[in-house]
Design a protein around this motif. Structure first.
Motif, PDB file in Angstrom:
ATOM      1  N   SER A   1      -4.146  12.998   0.177  1.00 47.31           N
ATOM      2  CA  SER A   1      -3.317  11.845   0.517  1.00 47.31           C
ATOM      3  C   SER A   1      -3.270  11.644   2.028  1.00 47.31           C
ATOM      4  N   ASN A   2      -3.502  12.719   2.792  1.00 46.93           N
ATOM      5  CA  ASN A   2      -3.526  12.571   4.245  1.00 46.93           C
ATOM      6  C   ASN A   2      -4.710  11.747   4.729  1.00 46.93           C
TER       7      ASN A   2
ATOM      8  N   ILE B   1      -5.716   9.042   3.392  1.00 48.57           N
ATOM      9  CA  ILE B   1      -5.486   7.613   3.218  1.00 48.57           C
ATOM     10  C   ILE B   1      -4.741   7.120   4.439  1.00 48.57           C
ATOM     11  N   ASP B   2      -5.479   6.593   5.379  1.00 49.53           N
ATOM     12  CA  ASP B   2      -4.872   6.096   6.608  1.00 49.53           C
ATOM     13  C   ASP B   2      -5.391   4.682   6.893  1.00 49.53           C
ATOM     14  N   GLU B   3      -5.031   4.185   8.052  1.00 49.75           N
ATOM     15  CA  GLU B   3      -5.417   2.813   8.378  1.00 49.75           C
ATOM     16  C   GLU B   3      -6.931   2.633   8.396  1.00 49.75           C
ATOM     17  N   LYS B   4      -7.618   3.630   8.922  1.00 57.17           N
ATOM     18  CA  LYS B   4      -9.073   3.536   8.972  1.00 57.17           C
ATOM     19  C   LYS B   4      -9.650   3.368   7.579  1.00 57.17           C
TER      20      LYS B   4
ATOM     21  N   ILE C   1      -8.201   2.227   4.882  1.00 59.31           N
ATOM     22  CA  ILE C   1      -7.881   0.921   4.299  1.00 59.31           C
ATOM     23  C   ILE C   1      -8.792  -0.146   4.881  1.00 59.31           C
TER      24      ILE C   1
END
Lengths: 365, 110
Positions: free
Chosen positions: A313-314, A316-319, A321
């Protein structure tokens, strides 16, 4: 092809290289608008134009139009042909900036890639040589690209550069293998490279010692090589840095790297990189954050089959997305994230159906 | 009351990713339940979505200028400051299971 309506339109300078790479792989024309249109120096930067030139030289039939102000680019991709090319990189960006996107294209080329890049070989924001060699190429190997190498002929630290590297990709494949990785692989050893150009070799040993102190705690084998460059082949500027790679038996790996600036203490750099490596391991499942785009793009252009990759889950960041949105706007493929329910982590399985891309030049041959 | 309900709502990250009217930063914040940045925007989702076409331009401009973290042009990922990392890894329990051969002996000595 009649114009206007047939572009995929993007806005802004972000993900510049990725968008062009995805366009090349998909064969779709794209238009990037409003590139730094609100900034004091609007339009494309030197290194971006240089990247467009590189793209032009490894493809056949590409058409690139840049508007008068440089804020809009229209790119109609040709087919990837590869071949032997020499590329001079502007000193603002290191060779890693140019090599990294080539990794996405090289295996799907008509001829083998053999590109010599000249310029700086390190920077703070872009992929270093060891990051590509020990960090990105193992990912390609997992997807079936076995024969690829990056040879360091000369190192060149910023700001003056003077380095030279040779990217060779000998395996030409029709499409990447379908990935099924549902576990977190176990790390069996840590290795690394500490290099220096035109500075005392003691810097290298001090970095290695500092990194080893931190990594001693994990209790697995740590092996860091000293790589001191002297004389003609060490470029025009003094510089030093370290790359650490945690390796697994399965072939996945995690890495962290950093270079030193004037005034930095080598012990600090070694220390920071060691902690960055631990942090990266804690945030990764099968791939680390900097390998994720490459892995996901390879999965998207895979066979028309479901590929699965475990992510945390870490990751999943802006990059991520931004990456997934760009993939969707070009390929129309969505990634399905399924929570892992068979152990007590909050990991996800990223499930992607490949688009059934085939290497166009393979079809003809 | 409205705010509370929204606060409790569990967002599905898989869907959030492809909601183009929400900026990536907001996606992450909503998913993690960190809506501290703008409570007002969170409680008026309906309204916000209606206005989103209007605001999209502004968001993209923000992305370009100071939201560098979401840009894949930058290869090196984001890391916390070294002080926080040293603290986080003062013991390695969190990642112990990732290494071959448990480092228990080393831990005891430390």
């Amino acid at each position: 092809m009649s114009s206007r309506g047939s572009y995929v339109v993007f806005s802004g300078s972000q993900n510049f290289r990725l968008r062009l790479v995805l366009a090349t792989l998909s064969g779709k024309a794209i238009k990037i608008e409003k590139i730094r249109s609100n900034e004091l120096n609007p339009g494309l930067k030197d290194h971006e134009v240089s990247f467009l030139r590189l793209l032009e030289s490894v493809t056949n039939g590409s058409a690139i139009e840049i508007s008068y102000t440089g804020t809009t680019v229209i790119y109609r991709p040709g087919i990837i042909v590869g071949g032997s090319v020499t590329h001079n990189c502007p000193n603002g960006k290191p060779v890693g900036y140019f090599v990294e996107p080539m990794l996405y294209l090289a295996p799907f080329s008509k001829k083998k890639f053999s590109i010599i890049f000249r310029g700086c070989t390190a920077s703070h924001d872009d992929a270093g040589l060891e990051a590509i060699k020990w960090g990105m190429m193992p990912v390609m190997e997992k997807f079936g690209v076995r024969e690829c190498a990056l040879h360091t002929l000369k190192r060149g630290s910023p700001p003056l550069g003077g380095g030279e590297v040779h990217l060779v990709v000998d395996s030409l494949i029709a499409q990447p293998l379908t990935m099924h990785e549902l576990e977190r692989p176990t790390i069996s050893s840590i290795r690394g490279v500490a290099y220096s150009t035109r500075v005392s070799p003691s810097m290298v040993n001090r970095m290695i010692d500092a990194a080893k102190v931190v990594l001693k705690k994990v209790g697995c084998e740590v092996n860091i090589t000293a790589d001191v460059w002297r004389g003609e082949n060490s470029g025009k500027s003094p510089g030093w840095g370290i790359t650490l790679v945690a390796e697994t038996k399965k072939g996945w790996c995690y890495f962290a790297e950093k270079i030193g600036d004037a005034g930095d203490v080598p012990e600090d750099i070694g220390n920071v990189v060691a902690y960055h490596l631990l942090e990266e391991i804690s945030k990764s499942a099968a791939v680390s954050r900097d390998q994720l785009p490459l892995a996901l793009v390879y999965m998207v252009i895979g066979k028309e089959d479901i590929g699965r990759l475990r992510i945390t889950s870490n990751q999943i960041d802006e990059k991520l997305i931004n990456l997934l949105r760009d993939i969707k706007s070009i390929f129309g493929t969505e990634v399905f994230l399924k929570p892992v329910d068979y152990d007590n982590t909050d990991d996800f399985i990223a499930t992607i159906k490949g688009v059934g891309f085939t290497n166009t030049s393979k079809k003809i041959a | 009351l409205n705010g509370k309900i929204n606060h409790r709502r569990k967002w599905d990250i898989g869907k959030l990713i492809y909601m183009d009217n929400i900026s990536p930063k907001d996606c992450i914040q909503r998913w993690k339940g960190e809506d501290a940045s703008d409570e007002a925007a969170e409680s008026d989702i309906e309204e916000e979505e209606a206005e989103d076409n209007f605001f999209q331009k502004r968001d993209q401009n923000n992305d370009k200028t100071h939201n560098y973290e979401g840009d894949l042009e930058k290869f090196v990922p984001y890391f916390e400051t070294i002080e926080k990392l040293v603290q986080k890894f003062s013991n390695l329990d969190a990642i112990k299971d990732r290494f071959l051969g448990a480092p228990s002996l080393g831990d005891d000595q430390n």
